[in-house]
Scaffold this active site. Structure first.
Site, PDB file in Angstrom:
ATOM      1  N   GLY A 214      15.005   5.896  13.314  1.00 58.72           N
ATOM      2  CA  GLY A 214      14.249   6.890  14.073  1.00 58.72           C
ATOM      3  C   GLY A 214      12.961   7.251  13.362  1.00 58.72           C
ATOM      4  O   GLY A 214      12.412   6.452  12.605  1.00 58.72           O
ATOM      5  N   SER A 215      12.517   8.471  13.601  1.00 64.37           N
ATOM      6  CA  SER A 215      11.215   8.892  13.068  1.00 64.37           C
ATOM      7  C   SER A 215      11.290   9.202  11.577  1.00 64.37           C
ATOM      8  O   SER A 215      12.369   9.462  11.026  1.00 64.37           O
ATOM      9  CB  SER A 215      10.734  10.133  13.811  1.00 64.37           C
TER      10      SER A 215
ATOM     11  N   GLY B 133      14.252  11.072   9.261  1.00 67.59           N
ATOM     12  CA  GLY B 133      14.721  10.519   7.988  1.00 67.59           C
ATOM     13  C   GLY B 133      14.540  11.493   6.836  1.00 67.59           C
ATOM     14  O   GLY B 133      15.373  11.554   5.923  1.00 67.59           O
TER      15      GLY B 133
ATOM     16  N   GLU C 186      15.917   3.450   8.529  1.00 70.75           N
ATOM     17  CA  GLU C 186      14.973   2.525   9.160  1.00 70.75           C
ATOM     18  C   GLU C 186      14.063   3.402  10.015  1.00 70.75           C
ATOM     19  O   GLU C 186      14.393   3.753  11.138  1.00 70.75           O
ATOM     20  CB  GLU C 186      15.770   1.519   9.987  1.00 70.75           C
TER      21      GLU C 186
ATOM     22  N   CYS D 211       9.434  -0.301  16.541  1.00 73.83           N
ATOM     23  CA  CYS D 211       9.007   0.172  15.220  1.00 73.83           C
ATOM     24  C   CYS D 211       8.182  -0.914  14.539  1.00 73.83           C
ATOM     25  O   CYS D 211       7.427  -0.645  13.617  1.00 73.83           O
ATOM     26  CB  CYS D 211      10.179   0.627  14.377  1.00 73.83           C
TER      27      CYS D 211
HETATM   28  C1  UN1 Z   1      13.019  -1.607  16.148  1.00 71.97           C
HETATM   29  O1  UN1 Z   1      11.942  -1.545  16.735  1.00 71.97           O
HETATM   30  O2  UN1 Z   1      13.651  -0.572  15.821  1.00 71.97           O
HETATM   31  O3  UN1 Z   1      11.598  -7.245  14.894  1.00 71.97           O
HETATM   32  C2  UN1 Z   1      13.712  -2.891  15.844  1.00 71.97           C
HETATM   33  C3  UN1 Z   1      11.703  -6.734  16.021  1.00 71.97           C
HETATM   34  C4  UN1 Z   1      13.098  -6.592  16.593  1.00 71.97           C
HETATM   35  C5  UN1 Z   1      13.749  -5.358  16.093  1.00 71.97           C
HETATM   36  C6  UN1 Z   1      12.932  -4.109  16.221  1.00 71.97           C
HETATM   37  N1  UN1 Z   1      13.865  -7.745  16.227  1.00 71.97           N
HETATM   38  O4  UN1 Z   1      10.741  -6.367  16.683  1.00 71.97           O
END
Ligand code: UN1
Length: 522
Positions: free
Chosen positions: A253-254, A258, A275, A309
């Site tokens: 998440g954000s 975290g 993450e 992300c």
């Molecule tokens: C995410 O955006 O939390 O590498 C994961 C990627 C994907 C996973 C993204 N396999 O863009």
């Protein structure tokens, strides 16, 4: 409206979306799901869709007491699961993988409805689950420990890896199913049990995953209660964070989330796997293959409507290529079909909600105030009245005079900032100048530049790619990043070690008792 191509001017009706979701869930549950899916409105967890911005169903919220009971049940199941042989645990995950293959379209349909991903990306997300299941099955026979040379005669030193306990999994809306699978498939073969709190925005996909795992457990006679789903808000997540029986909290998440989760879990000496945000850049050098760079950049920046992300948020272009590059990206953006993500041909679906849209507008206003030249970024009227609560946008490319503070923020929307550089040193410094450290890329045909980018004084990110974009990582590698991204690693490589505890064993098979470091005692 701008010149961006609209894929469809009408959106599906709410009745149609409800019917599709019901059908997909019924296939997954192998029975009608009418009792689970209440009418929209009223108290509970609201399942809705960014396709039209409307509520679809109301689901029963998990109470605090039920959440506690789920953690208790997971802790009890752990006592059985931890001594179940790892390859037998792998059989459960193998079955889950088979069910995911069987229900790939059903689950992808739910991902599209709840997260607004285009069909191809939703199918790709389910494929990512299948891939990690297959990886985890292989891993179930490869949880290797090391044997280490002892300094003492007649002694053997070794490492053994043991299951950790209950793993609390907190996931975000943008990868509503794959991130659960990354964690659950690996945790389950490692002998852990799982309690999952998905995003409040994606409860239907979560119910579907939980149902498939329960079915897999029944099919292979695995103990029930290995995996639990908690539907609710922040309070429920806090229970996972604070309960000492939860050995590992794996949270996606954000950065702000975290920053709260990390210290609270550390306070009770639990483990965390974080993450968090990214602010991913691609350096485009004078030697880059520009055709390839433009394709890589457009997918990474505009794909998933900028809501990964790993989304590409910054291009660091050499001054000699910047004008051409911006022109070509803007040109490609003009031909990207924006619209209903469930329709063939759409490449850019909706933003998740109005707040995401407001954040995008605010970031673009700030970028303009900082001297940014913006192309695109307007709201797109996809469905007339039907789309009043839905937020579709043209991806924006913004030429910035420098990396002002707004460029250092992660705005979860399709905004691509472009800054220029003269020397590779400068480009790498710009890449590393942001607080986040998830993904990065360089487009170059010069091996020296490529190697320099991946060296110890190159990119400071967890992912550093050459001639591909920042997103779309395969599951075989370790996924995660440094600095404010949180330092966690998930899915492939040796990420499994985060889900186990290590014991160092020294065995004396001699009849002497020599002490280490040559110590004499008596
Ligand atoms: C995410 O955006 O939390 O590498 C994961 C990627 C994907 C996973 C993204 N396999 O863009």
């Amino acid at each position: 409206m701008t010149s961006v191509e609209l894929n469809k001017t009408t959106l599906p009706s709410v009745d149609d979306l409800q019917a599709r979701a019901r059908e997909a869930l019924a296939a997954i549950f192998e029975r009608p799901v009418d009792t689970e899916l209440g009418e929209p409105g009223g108290p509970g967890v609201h399942a809705s869709t960014p396709i039209t911005g409307e509520a679809l169903f109301t689901l029963v919220e998990t109470t605090a007491q039920e959440a506690r009971a789920a953690i208790t049940a997971a802790a009890e199941a752990f006592t059985v699961w931890r001594t179940t042989p790892a390859p037998v645990r792998g059989a459960l995950v193998a079955r889950l993988g088979e069910l995911l293959i069987e229900h790939k379209e059903d689950l992808a349909c739910l991902v599209t409805i709840e997260a607004g991903k285009i069909t191809s990306e939703a199918l790709g997300e389910v494929q990512e689950m299948i891939d990690v299941c297959q990886f985890a099955v292989g891993l179930s026979r490869q949880l290797y420990g090391r044997t280490i040379a002892s300094e003492r005669p007649g002694h053997r030193l070794m490492e053994t890896w043991h299951p950790l306990g209950v793993v609390g999994v907190i996931t975000a809306f943008n990868f509503p199913v794959a991130v659960w699978a990354w964690n659950s498939a690996i945790a389950l073969v490692c002998g852990d049990t799982v309690v999952w709190k998905p995003s409040e925005l994606t409860p239907l996909t979560a119910m579907a995953c939980q149902a498939l795992l329960e079915r897999a457990a029944r099919d292979v006679d695995a103990p029930p209660a290995l995996s639990h789903l908690l539907l609710g808000g922040r309070d429920i997540g806090e229970q996972l964070v604070d309960d000492p029986r939860v050995a590992l909290v794996s949270a996606t998440g954000s950065v702000r989330m975290g920053q709260q989760v990390g210290p609270r879990v550390a306070q009770r000496f639990g483990k965390v796997l974080l993450e968090l945000g990214g602010n991913n850049a691609a350096i485009v050098t004078p030697s880059a293959d520009l055709d390839l760079a433009v394709r890589g950049i457009v997918f990474a920046a505009a794909g998933t409507a900028g809501q990964r992300c790993t989304t590409l948020r910054r291009v660091i272009a050499h001054t000699s290529v910047a004008d051409t590059l911006i022109e070509r990206i803007a040109g490609a953006y003009r031909s990207l079909p924006v619209g209903d993500p469930s329709t063939d041909g759409t490449l850019v679906g909706p933003l998740i909600h109005e707040t995401a849209y407001r954040d995008m507008v605010g970031a673009l206003e700030q970028a303009r105030a900082d001297g940014g030249e913006i192309t695109g970024g307007e709201r797109v009227d996809v469905g007339g009245d039907a789309g009043a609560g839905a937020f579709y946008v043209n991806p924006a490319v913004v030429r910035m005079p420098s990396q002002t503070p707004i460029v250092h923020d992660e705005t979860f929307a399709p905004i691509l900032y472009v800054v220029t550089y003269e020397t590779l040193e400068e480009a790498i410094a710009l890449n590393n100048a942001v607080p986040q450290g998830l993904s990065s890329a360089i487009f170059t045909t010069d091996i020296r530049e490529a190697e320099r980018f991946m060296a110890a004084d190159g990119s400071d990110c967890g992912i550093a790619n050459v001639n591909i974009g920042t997103s779309g990582a395969e599951i075989g590698g370790a996924f995660g990043g440094e600095k404010q991204t949180g330092g966690g690693r998930e899915s492939g490589s040796d990420s499994w070690k985060a889900y186990m505890r290590r014991a160092t064993n020294t065995v004396n098979y001699s009849s002497e008792l020599p002490l280490a470091q040559g110590v004499k005692f008596g």
